[in-house]
Design a protein around this motif. Structure first.
Motif, PDB file in Angstrom:
ATOM      1  N   GLN A 254       0.837  -1.196   0.000  1.00 28.63           N
ATOM      2  CA  GLN A 254       0.000   0.000   0.000  1.00 28.63           C
ATOM      3  C   GLN A 254       0.876   1.252   0.000  1.00 28.63           C
TER       4      GLN A 254
ATOM      5  N   GLY B   8      -3.748   0.298  -4.596  1.00 30.46           N
ATOM      6  CA  GLY B   8      -2.862  -0.778  -4.149  1.00 30.46           C
ATOM      7  C   GLY B   8      -2.225  -1.495  -5.333  1.00 30.46           C
TER       8      GLY B   8
ATOM      9  N   GLN C 128      -7.783  -0.328   1.290  1.00 30.65           N
ATOM     10  CA  GLN C 128      -7.666   0.910   2.051  1.00 30.65           C
ATOM     11  C   GLN C 128      -9.043   1.355   2.518  1.00 30.65           C
TER      12      GLN C 128
END
Lengths: 271, 183
Positions: free
Chosen positions: A60, B37, B4
């Motif tokens: 991420q 991502g 996320q």
């Protein structure tokens, strides 16, 4: 590559993966831009290649990246709104009732806020200016490339369309044994070389095409690579008109070319 | 994959893109959460530099914001375009090429698999990893050299000392295996 022929699926797959050498990639792209069938196949090959993205270890990005992105789009949006036509009429602010006890503090805050806004606007304008300058430069380069490509295509067509154009096949030699080439030669219009699988050039070197006349020393027919006149995998060469050719060759020479061949031959073919 | 956010999971890419075209910040935020991502991981795998990968990630989504209305659904998939564009930008940076940024309406990418939710992405990630792990080492290496290092087949042949034809065959065989995840 002929406009009439479609690109093979394996070539499109290699291009989609980024495994095609730049010259071949440019020639394929040129064909694809005018061929709906190949464009659809290339889009599919790109989609298949994109599956490889899923082979990367998943991580991420920092949370600040999204925050910066959102701040950037807001700044962009505000900038566009400011520059929109017609401009919004700026109404005078509502009169503010002074508060005696907080007067010094209010002005301090107002000035600080104004300074921050000015700094942000200044930064935004400066960033926008840099971006526009870069975009303009990029557009100029693109236009130059188009003009160059058009000239090469016109020359290429001039040679190929002439009824008395002859074909000379070239074979790879030495370290370029796997390479091959073909010259379309016309004594009035010039020469066009198509070369495939030539090895990557070392730094400071260029390929140079030679016309070997029936009488006399080889005549340079132009550079291939840095400083040369290329369109995709095809190069156009300038040769003196009405020269009787015996053979064509390609050698490795210093960038800028030489008057007589000095380096190793990579392609050679007799008339 | 660690999502996320799950915001906008049920909204299609196209409806998000249409809203982005209307300058809807929430839609861009949802699209970012959906693909950041994947895009970041791909760029970082190529560049091995988180900062440079984040720069590509941000620039790519900023371009989506600026030019969303230009994207033509008939030309392909938004997810595919994001992944291919991120790859091309990262390779340009890696090899210090002056790569021009792709416009949304150019270079169509037909990505024939649903990745509009993190669950679907997870399924595809597992499938691709399984295929990659099952490939012979030389095929997997050839594929990765091309896609993640931007090497041409001639460069791979030179690096591995294998004939050009062998390299092409390995890449093609590996791609045939990889395409099986779409069936």
């Amino acid at each position: 590559l002929s406009e009439a022929e479609h690109i093979r699926a394996e070539e499109l797959e290699l291009l989609a993966l980024g495994a095609s050498p730049e010259r071949e990639a440019a020639a394929i792209q040129a064909h694809v831009s005018g061929c709906e069938q190949c464009a659809a196949k290339l889009a599919e090959a790109r989609g298949n290649a994109a599956l490889l993205s899923f082979a990367a270890k998943q991580e991420q990005a920092a949370g600040t990246v999204k925050a910066e992105l959102m701040a950037r789009i807001r700044a962009n949006r505000e900038s566009e709104e400011r520059n929109a036509w017609p401009r919004k009429v700026q109404l005078p602010p509502e009169p503010i009732q002074p508060q005696r006890r907080a007067r010094v503090s209010w002005w301090t805050w107002a000035l600080s806020a104004a300074a921050v806004v000015l700094a942000l606007v200044s930064f935004g304008l400066s960033w926008q200016n840099r971006r526009i300058t870069a975009e303009l430069q990029s557009e100029r380069h693109a236009a130059d490339r188009l003009v160059h490509d058009r000239e090469q295509i016109e020359k290429y067509v001039g040679v190929l369309a002439a009824p008395d154009t002859v074909t000379v096949k070239l074979a790879g030699m030495g370290e370029a044994a796997g390479a091959s080439g073909m010259v379309k030669f016309n004594t009035k219009a010039g020469a066009v070389l198509y070369a495939a699988d030539l090895p990557q050039l070392p730094a400071g070197r260029s390929y140079q095409m030679w016309l070997v006349p029936k009488n006399g020393a080889p005549i340079s027919a132009g550079l291939l690579g840095p400083g040369g006149h290329a369109w995709g995998s095809m190069w156009t060469g300038d040769v003196p008109p009405n020269t009787a050719a015996k053979a064509f060759a390609v050698t490795v020479e210093p960038v800028g070319g030489v008057t007589q061949p000095t380096g190793p031959k990579v392609l050679l073919g007799a008339m | 994959l660690t999502p996320q956010s799950t915001a906008g999971e049920t909204t299609t890419d196209w409806s998000l893109l249409a809203r982005i075209g209307q300058k809807d910040e929430e839609a861009l935020s949802a699209l970012y959460d959906r693909y950041a991502g994947l895009v970041f991981s791909e760029a970082k795998r190529i560049l091995r530099d988180a900062g440079a990968a984040e720069e590509i990630l941000q620039d790519l989504f900023f371009q989506v914001w600026r030019t969303a209305e230009k994207f033509d659904p008939a030309k392909g998939s938004l997810a595919g375009w994001l992944l291919v564009s991120a790859r091309n930008r990262a390779i340009s940076k890696l090899r210090k090429r002056s790569g021009a940024s792709e416009e949304l309406d150019e270079n169509g990418v037909a990505f024939r698999v649903d990745v509009e939710s993190h669950a679907a992405q997870k399924v595809l990630l597992d499938k691709v990893r399984t295929v990659m792990a099952s490939l012979p080492e030389n095929q997997r290496a050839a594929l990765e050299c091309a896609y993640f290092e931007g090497m041409s087949h001639a460069e791979i042949a030179k690096k591995t000392g294998q004939p050009l034809g062998t390299v092409k065959t390995r890449i093609r065989s590996a791609m045939e295996e990889l395409k099986k995840v779409l069936r």
